[in-house]
Scaffold this active site. Structure first.
Site, PDB file in Angstrom:
ATOM      1  N   ASP A   4       0.831  -1.209   0.000  1.00 55.00           N
ATOM      2  CA  ASP A   4       0.000   0.000   0.000  1.00 55.00           C
ATOM      3  C   ASP A   4       0.866   1.259   0.000  1.00 55.00           C
ATOM      4  O   ASP A   4       1.974   1.257   0.544  1.00 55.00           O
ATOM      5  CB  ASP A   4      -0.912  -0.020   1.237  1.00 55.00           C
ATOM      6  N   ASN A  35     -10.684  -2.784  -6.088  1.00 51.74           N
ATOM      7  CA  ASN A  35      -9.917  -1.864  -6.943  1.00 51.74           C
ATOM      8  C   ASN A  35     -10.566  -1.650  -8.311  1.00 51.74           C
ATOM      9  O   ASN A  35     -10.230  -0.700  -9.021  1.00 51.74           O
ATOM     10  CB  ASN A  35      -8.472  -2.347  -7.132  1.00 51.74           C
TER      11      ASN A  35
HETATM   12  C1  FPP Z   1      -1.433   0.206  -3.598  1.00 55.10           C
HETATM   13  O1  FPP Z   1      -1.190   1.554  -3.661  1.00 55.10           O
HETATM   14  C2  FPP Z   1      -1.075  -0.571  -4.792  1.00 55.10           C
HETATM   15  C3  FPP Z   1      -1.964  -1.098  -5.711  1.00 55.10           C
HETATM   16  C4  FPP Z   1      -3.411  -0.850  -5.678  1.00 55.10           C
HETATM   17  C5  FPP Z   1      -1.597  -2.030  -6.781  1.00 55.10           C
HETATM   18  C6  FPP Z   1      -0.479  -1.708  -7.631  1.00 55.10           C
HETATM   19  C7  FPP Z   1       0.693  -2.547  -7.356  1.00 55.10           C
HETATM   20  C8  FPP Z   1       1.694  -2.672  -8.196  1.00 55.10           C
HETATM   21  C9  FPP Z   1       1.626  -1.982  -9.503  1.00 55.10           C
HETATM   22  C10 FPP Z   1       2.868  -3.512  -7.859  1.00 55.10           C
HETATM   23  C11 FPP Z   1       2.670  -4.968  -8.238  1.00 55.10           C
HETATM   24  C12 FPP Z   1       3.508  -5.469  -9.310  1.00 55.10           C
HETATM   25  C13 FPP Z   1       3.779  -6.767  -9.589  1.00 55.10           C
HETATM   26  C14 FPP Z   1       4.656  -7.101 -10.742  1.00 55.10           C
HETATM   27  C15 FPP Z   1       3.261  -7.868  -8.770  1.00 55.10           C
HETATM   28  P1  FPP Z   1      -2.403   2.588  -3.651  1.00 55.10           P
HETATM   29  O2  FPP Z   1      -2.644   3.018  -5.043  1.00 55.10           O
HETATM   30  O3  FPP Z   1      -3.578   2.009  -2.956  1.00 55.10           O
HETATM   31  O4  FPP Z   1      -1.779   3.732  -2.792  1.00 55.10           O
HETATM   32  P2  FPP Z   1      -2.524   4.838  -1.918  1.00 55.10           P
HETATM   33  O5  FPP Z   1      -3.167   4.110  -0.756  1.00 55.10           O
HETATM   34  O6  FPP Z   1      -1.396   5.704  -1.475  1.00 55.10           O
HETATM   35  O7  FPP Z   1      -3.499   5.545  -2.792  1.00 55.10           O
END
Ligand code: FPP
Length: 246
Positions: A19, A67
Site C-alpha cells: 500500500d 480496486n
Molecule cells: C497500492 O497503492 C497498490 C496497488 C493498488 C496495486 C499496484 C501494485 C503494483 C503496480 C505492484 C505490483 C507489481 C507486480 C509485478 C506484482 P495505492 O494506489 O492504494 O496507494 P494509496 O493508498 O497511497 O493511494
C-alpha cells in the site's frame, strides 16, 4: 541498518499488502501511476530478496476486487504495468515459480495471456513461489468455494460432516500454499482489506508506515527479524509453548 536473521526461522510464507503507491507519488508531485511504476520495481526486488532469504511463498496483493472501482485510466495503467513488468528472465534467473490467484476470467485478455505464459514457463521452478493476487478478495474466494461445495453436496459427492477445516482449505484457490506466517502491510494503514481472511487465522501481522515504493530489501529483513522475536502460541499459554507441549 543490518538485521540479524536466524536462518532456521525464516517464515515459509510471507504475504504483503503493498500500500501507498498513490501517496508516494502525490508527495513527490507525480501522477499516481508513477507510484505504481516504482511499485513494480519494488515487487521484483522484494521477490529477489525473499528468494535469497529462503522464503518459500510470497503472496502480493496487487489488485483487489474493490480496486475495480478506481478510475478506468488507473486500472488500465496497473494492468499495462503487469503485462510489461512480469519478466520471465527475472523469474528464471531466480528459480521463481509464478502463480496467480483471483477472478482470472474477469481480467483483460492481455493480462490473462501474459500471466498464463509466466505460469507455464516457470511451472518447473523450485525456488520461491511468487503468488500475485489480481482481482482477488477473500470474500469473493470464500463465496466461490461455498458455491462449489454446495454443488458437490447437491450432486451427492459431499456430506455435511465431511466439511472440515482441512477440507475447506483444500477447496480454496490457495490450496497449493501453506497459510501465511507473516503478513506485511506497508503505507501506514492498519487493516486487512479483504485479504486471505481464512488463511490468516494465525498469521503474525507487521504494519509499517513506509510507502510501498520505498520498501526495500532491508525493510523486508527488518519485518522478518521482528517476526522472529514473536512467540506463536496458537491459543496455548507461553509456558506450554516453551515446554513444547502438544
Ligand atoms: C497500492 O497503492 C497498490 C496497488 C493498488 C496495486 C499496484 C501494485 C503494483 C503496480 C505492484 C505490483 C507489481 C507486480 C509485478 C506484482 P495505492 O494506489 O492504494 O496507494 P494509496 O493508498 O497511497 O493511494
Amino acid at each position: 541498518m543490518e538485521y540479524e536473521l536466524n536462518r532456521d526461522q525464516i517464515p515459509a510464507h510471507v504475504a504483503i499488502i503493498m500500500d501507498g503507491n498513490g501517496r508516494w507519488a502525490k508527495a513527490k508531485g507525480l501522477p499516481r501511476t508513477a507510484g505504481h511504476v516504482e511499485g513494480v520495481e519494488r515487487a521484483k526486488q522484494i521477490t529477489e530478496e525473499a528468494t535469497r532469504l529462503g522464503v518459500k511463498f510470497l503472496t502480493l496483493y496487487t489488485f483487489s476486487t474493490e480496486n475495480w472501482n478506481r478510475p478506468d485510466a488507473e486500472i488500465e495503467a496497473i494492468f499495462n504495468l503487469l503485462v510489461t513488468g512480469l519478466e520471465d528472465e527475472v523469474f528464471m534467473k531466480n528459480n521463481v515459480r509464478f502463480r496467480v490467484i483471483g477472478d482470472f476470467d474477469r481480467l483483460p485478455l492481455s493480462v490473462q495471456k501474459r500471466t498464463r505464459e509466466c505460469m507455464d514457463k516457470t511451472a518447473g521452478n523450485t525456488g520461491t513461489t511468487m503468488v500475485v493476487a489480481i482481482s482477488y478478495s477473500s470474500r469473493w474466494e470464500l463465496t466461490q468455494t461455498m458455491q462449489k461445495m454446495a454443488r458437490q453436496a447437491t450432486e451427492g459427492k459431499l456430506k455435511p460432516e465431511e466439511i472440515t477445516e482441512d477440507y475447506i482449505s483444500s477447496q480454496l484457490q490457495t490450496a497449493f500454499m501453506p497459510d501465511p506466517d507473516l503478513l506485511i502491510r506497508t503505507g501506514g494503514e492498519y487493516r486487512i482489506s479483504n485479504y486471505l481472511l481464512w488463511q490468516c487465522a494465525y498469521t503474525e501481522f507487521y504494519y509499517c508506515d513506509t510507502y510501498w515504493p520505498d520498501f526495500h530489501e532491508e525493510d523486508l529483513r527488518k519485518a522478518i527479524a521482528d517476526f522472529q522475536h514473536r512467540q506463536r502460541r496458537y491459543g496455548k499459554t507461553g509456558e506450554q509453548v516453551e515446554k513444547n507441549e502438544n
